[in-house]
Design a protein around this motif. Sequence first.
Motif, PDB file in Angstrom:
ATOM      1  N   ARG A 266     -10.165 -14.491  18.155  1.00 49.54           N
ATOM      2  CA  ARG A 266     -10.521 -13.392  19.058  1.00 49.54           C
ATOM      3  C   ARG A 266      -9.472 -13.243  20.165  1.00 49.54           C
ATOM      4  N   GLU A 267      -9.035 -14.365  20.733  1.00 51.50           N
ATOM      5  CA  GLU A 267      -8.036 -14.271  21.811  1.00 51.50           C
ATOM      6  C   GLU A 267      -6.739 -13.654  21.323  1.00 51.50           C
ATOM      7  N   ASN A 268      -6.363 -13.956  20.067  1.00 50.45           N
ATOM      8  CA  ASN A 268      -5.177 -13.329  19.497  1.00 50.45           C
ATOM      9  C   ASN A 268      -5.361 -11.820  19.399  1.00 50.45           C
ATOM     10  N   VAL A 269      -6.540 -11.412  18.969  1.00 49.19           N
ATOM     11  CA  VAL A 269      -6.804  -9.974  18.814  1.00 49.19           C
ATOM     12  C   VAL A 269      -6.852  -9.287  20.181  1.00 49.19           C
ATOM     13  N   GLU A 270      -7.292 -10.045  21.196  1.00 49.39           N
ATOM     14  CA  GLU A 270      -7.421  -9.466  22.544  1.00 49.39           C
ATOM     15  C   GLU A 270      -6.066  -9.226  23.221  1.00 49.39           C
ATOM     16  N   MET A 271      -5.021  -9.882  22.714  1.00 53.50           N
ATOM     17  CA  MET A 271      -3.735  -9.830  23.421  1.00 53.50           C
ATOM     18  C   MET A 271      -3.230  -8.416  23.721  1.00 53.50           C
ATOM     19  N   PRO A 272      -3.165  -7.526  22.720  1.00 52.88           N
ATOM     20  CA  PRO A 272      -2.685  -6.184  23.072  1.00 52.88           C
ATOM     21  C   PRO A 272      -3.669  -5.426  23.967  1.00 52.88           C
ATOM     22  N   LEU A 273      -4.948  -5.829  23.909  1.00 49.43           N
ATOM     23  CA  LEU A 273      -5.956  -5.136  24.723  1.00 49.43           C
ATOM     24  C   LEU A 273      -5.797  -5.480  26.204  1.00 49.43           C
ATOM     25  N   ARG A 274      -5.294  -6.685  26.465  1.00 51.48           N
ATOM     26  CA  ARG A 274      -5.068  -7.092  27.855  1.00 51.48           C
ATOM     27  C   ARG A 274      -4.126  -6.126  28.569  1.00 51.48           C
ATOM     28  N   LEU A 275      -3.160  -5.612  27.794  1.00 50.90           N
ATOM     29  CA  LEU A 275      -2.169  -4.714  28.386  1.00 50.90           C
ATOM     30  C   LEU A 275      -2.768  -3.346  28.688  1.00 50.90           C
ATOM     31  N   ARG A 276      -3.987  -3.126  28.272  1.00 47.70           N
ATOM     32  CA  ARG A 276      -4.635  -1.835  28.533  1.00 47.70           C
ATOM     33  C   ARG A 276      -5.529  -1.920  29.760  1.00 47.70           C
ATOM     34  N   GLY A 277      -5.473  -3.057  30.440  1.00 50.24           N
ATOM     35  CA  GLY A 277      -6.252  -3.215  31.668  1.00 50.24           C
ATOM     36  C   GLY A 277      -7.750  -3.164  31.442  1.00 50.24           C
ATOM     37  N   MET A 278      -8.187  -3.505  30.207  1.00 46.07           N
ATOM     38  CA  MET A 278      -9.622  -3.442  29.912  1.00 46.07           C
ATOM     39  C   MET A 278     -10.370  -4.585  30.584  1.00 46.07           C
ATOM     40  N   GLN A 279     -11.606  -4.321  30.922  1.00 46.29           N
ATOM     41  CA  GLN A 279     -12.466  -5.370  31.447  1.00 46.29           C
ATOM     42  C   GLN A 279     -12.814  -6.328  30.307  1.00 46.29           C
ATOM     43  N   ARG A 280     -13.210  -7.507  30.676  1.00 44.86           N
ATOM     44  CA  ARG A 280     -13.426  -8.555  29.687  1.00 44.86           C
ATOM     45  C   ARG A 280     -14.438  -8.143  28.611  1.00 44.86           C
ATOM     46  N   ARG A 281     -15.543  -7.524  29.063  1.00 45.62           N
ATOM     47  CA  ARG A 281     -16.598  -7.198  28.117  1.00 45.62           C
ATOM     48  C   ARG A 281     -16.101  -6.172  27.082  1.00 45.62           C
ATOM     49  N   GLU A 282     -15.398  -5.160  27.574  1.00 49.54           N
ATOM     50  CA  GLU A 282     -14.882  -4.123  26.680  1.00 49.54           C
ATOM     51  C   GLU A 282     -13.859  -4.718  25.708  1.00 49.54           C
ATOM     52  N   ARG A 283     -13.052  -5.617  26.270  1.00 49.15           N
ATOM     53  CA  ARG A 283     -12.016  -6.260  25.459  1.00 49.15           C
ATOM     54  C   ARG A 283     -12.649  -7.059  24.327  1.00 49.15           C
ATOM     55  N   GLU A 284     -13.662  -7.817  24.683  1.00 51.27           N
ATOM     56  CA  GLU A 284     -14.322  -8.652  23.668  1.00 51.27           C
ATOM     57  C   GLU A 284     -14.993  -7.788  22.612  1.00 51.27           C
ATOM     58  N   GLN A 285     -15.569  -6.680  23.078  1.00 50.60           N
ATOM     59  CA  GLN A 285     -16.255  -5.784  22.147  1.00 50.60           C
ATOM     60  C   GLN A 285     -15.258  -5.183  21.153  1.00 50.60           C
ATOM     61  N   ARG A 286     -14.114  -4.720  21.672  1.00 53.82           N
ATOM     62  CA  ARG A 286     -13.099  -4.119  20.801  1.00 53.82           C
ATOM     63  C   ARG A 286     -12.533  -5.169  19.836  1.00 53.82           C
ATOM     64  N   ALA A 287     -12.342  -6.400  20.350  1.00 53.36           N
ATOM     65  CA  ALA A 287     -11.799  -7.465  19.493  1.00 53.36           C
ATOM     66  C   ALA A 287     -12.797  -7.796  18.388  1.00 53.36           C
ATOM     67  N   THR A 288     -14.073  -7.841  18.764  1.00 47.64           N
ATOM     68  CA  THR A 288     -15.102  -8.141  17.761  1.00 47.64           C
ATOM     69  C   THR A 288     -15.132  -7.046  16.712  1.00 47.64           C
ATOM     70  N   GLU A 289     -15.069  -5.787  17.164  1.00 46.42           N
ATOM     71  CA  GLU A 289     -15.056  -4.661  16.212  1.00 46.42           C
ATOM     72  C   GLU A 289     -13.905  -4.817  15.224  1.00 46.42           C
ATOM     73  N   ALA A 290     -12.724  -5.140  15.762  1.00 46.03           N
ATOM     74  CA  ALA A 290     -11.543  -5.277  14.903  1.00 46.03           C
ATOM     75  C   ALA A 290     -11.736  -6.421  13.913  1.00 46.03           C
ATOM     76  N   LEU A 291     -12.320  -7.530  14.394  1.00 45.01           N
ATOM     77  CA  LEU A 291     -12.551  -8.679  13.503  1.00 45.01           C
ATOM     78  C   LEU A 291     -13.597  -8.342  12.447  1.00 45.01           C
ATOM     79  N   VAL A 292     -14.609  -7.574  12.843  1.00 39.53           N
ATOM     80  CA  VAL A 292     -15.631  -7.143  11.865  1.00 39.53           C
ATOM     81  C   VAL A 292     -14.972  -6.290  10.793  1.00 39.53           C
ATOM     82  N   SER A 293     -14.055  -5.394  11.223  1.00 47.07           N
ATOM     83  CA  SER A 293     -13.431  -4.487  10.256  1.00 47.07           C
ATOM     84  C   SER A 293     -12.588  -5.248   9.229  1.00 47.07           C
ATOM     85  N   VAL A 294     -12.102  -6.438   9.584  1.00 45.27           N
ATOM     86  CA  VAL A 294     -11.350  -7.225   8.596  1.00 45.27           C
ATOM     87  C   VAL A 294     -12.225  -8.331   7.999  1.00 45.27           C
ATOM     88  N   GLY A 295     -13.523  -8.279   8.321  1.00 48.56           N
ATOM     89  CA  GLY A 295     -14.486  -9.217   7.733  1.00 48.56           C
ATOM     90  C   GLY A 295     -14.359 -10.645   8.237  1.00 48.56           C
TER      91      GLY A 295
END
Lengths: 256, 421
Positions: A112-141
């Motif tokens: 998850r932290e690896n997936v969050e890396m590019p999201l950090r550069l978008r200034g996202m809050q932690r919760r949003e970041r985790e949600q987007r990372a989880t979505e991305a991980l779900v999409s790759v199963g």
Amino acid sequence: MSALAGPETKRSLLSLDRIGRTYGGQPAVRALSTASFTVDAAEALAIIGRSGSGKSTLLNVLGLLDTATEGEYRVAGVQVADLPDHDRTLLRAAFFGFVFQQSFLVASRTARENVEMPLRLRGMQRREREQRATEALVSVGLEGRAGFLPRAMSGGECQRVAIARAIAHRPRVLLCDEPTGNLDEHTARDVLRLLFRANKQGMTLIMVTHDLAIARAFPRTMSVRDGRVSEGADSFLAAESLVTDLAGSLAAASTR
Amino acid sequence: MTASRIRTGWPSCRVRRRGLLPEAIRTETSKLGILATAHEALIGVSRQLGRTTICALGTTIAVTAFVVTNGLSASANNSVLSTFNALNATTVEFQGGTSHHPLLTQAGVARLSKLHGVVSAGLIWDLDQQQPYDVSRQPHDSSNDAELSFTAASASALTTIGATTSSGRMYDSGADLHHQMVALLGYQAAQALGITSVRGAPAIFVDGVALTVIGIIDSAQQDTEVLANVVVPPYVASIISGGTDERTVIARTRAGAAQLIGNQGPYALDPYQPTAIQAAVPPSPTTLRAQVATSLSDLLHLLELAGIAVGILSIAAITILSINQRRSEIGLLRALGYRRLDIARLISLEAMVIGLLGGILGTSIGMLLFVAAADSQQWTPVIPAGIIVIAPVLGIATGAVAGTYPAFLAMRITPMAALRS
């Protein structure tokens, strides 16, 4: 002169006009010469070529990891050569996602932290970041592997995490450099399926490969041979048939 | 000519123009804030505990040295200065006169004692310039002789030098008045003669003169030489040596009065020839404090500097090595959109976090060692309050300095070269 190009290039997401890349040194190596083509939004494009043909150089130039030494390259109409390194980095972060032959996951970070890396550069809050990372991980199963470190995952899983990282920030263009090169056939098919799904969702997909079977799955193919780019797989096929003939005659000579 | 290349007379002079990137794209990606970078650095450091520990070791040693040296320096100063303040800084010695015409007399000492600021004063001098005498416990029997030096001291001088007895008692002024043939033995002299107690009034013989030992001196704060000597009243001294020795008057003053008594003393001791008497006055306490503090701290600060250099080098060396190992990671971060500055900041912050860890660890270890060292010296552990704050900050500063060059190296890594490797 306006930074944004005219209407004909504005339609194309990426536009290359006589792009060349020469590496300095003794002697200088011209890895890419006079490449001119455009890529539209949501297109899927395979770039096929043999090792050392210049296809990775082309991908690096497209992804702003490298700078062309000649010609003009526009991303969404923005003339790339005009940009300072700082702005080129911003453009790269906004437009491109990368998947390489190796997953290049950061070993000390969980999936998850690896997936969050590019999201950090978008200034996202932690919760949003985790949600987007989880979505991305779900999409790759791989939602079940979110807390795993790379060393605890298989090569295929690592590559899927790398895809999740590449698509998590929803880039316009997904650039893939032999993403299935290190995977077995079955896992490679899974990975390709994921990439095409991202393409169907509107992401432009550009993949560099030396595998004709993979290239044939793409609606559009370009070949690179000795740094020259041409539309279609013909130039690649011509080279391949030459090699096949040569191999055949060598085999025949040895059995004689 | 492209928009970026302006003819300025210099070949390929690229003019940096802001605003070429549409604002919508520029704002899409924000900078990696300092807090986010610090968080990244913390994760990086905490997940690589082995590397972090080795990396922090140098700083730990440096900060430990810093805390110990500062603590010991402060404690030593405190200890040394309190000794000087209590004894030396309040002691004045007077010398003068010739063998045949002694200026320093009991009457003079009595006048000196009346001066305001004098706590006690007395006559004290060594017989025959510390030439030893043969002292025996039996008359006309030289088999158990010990060679001992003699010190003449008035009863008030014994008080002034802070002498105490472990056995028996001191003589008083009556001993001189009544010509009592008594002696005190320093405990080393007593050992040499095999006398452990004054019970039974042991006698000693010197040049045929019998002296009764009435006490054994076990400590004398101001004049430790007497511990090895035989101490006798001035009258006895005059019999043994003829009374021709140069005398000294020792005076203990109140704190801060030493300079004044040094000036007034000669007039009290001999109003007719005050200039013939020299006063040995201790240096002013302020000057002394400064001298002691400086001489002690200089060496310790050198040690600290060496320690800090080791700390910086160890973090720098290991971080440079790790930069080489992490080339692909850094290249990937650049590909993802981390700017050069973000990378430099990440590496610097990692080094600073490691420095801080080393600083905290070093402060703790340093405090333990310092308290143990102070305890072994029986010093009161004194530590400047600021050290507790300064030491971890020193760790951070060490990390910051050490991280500069690796950060510069990391900044120069191009994503393409790194990903290819």
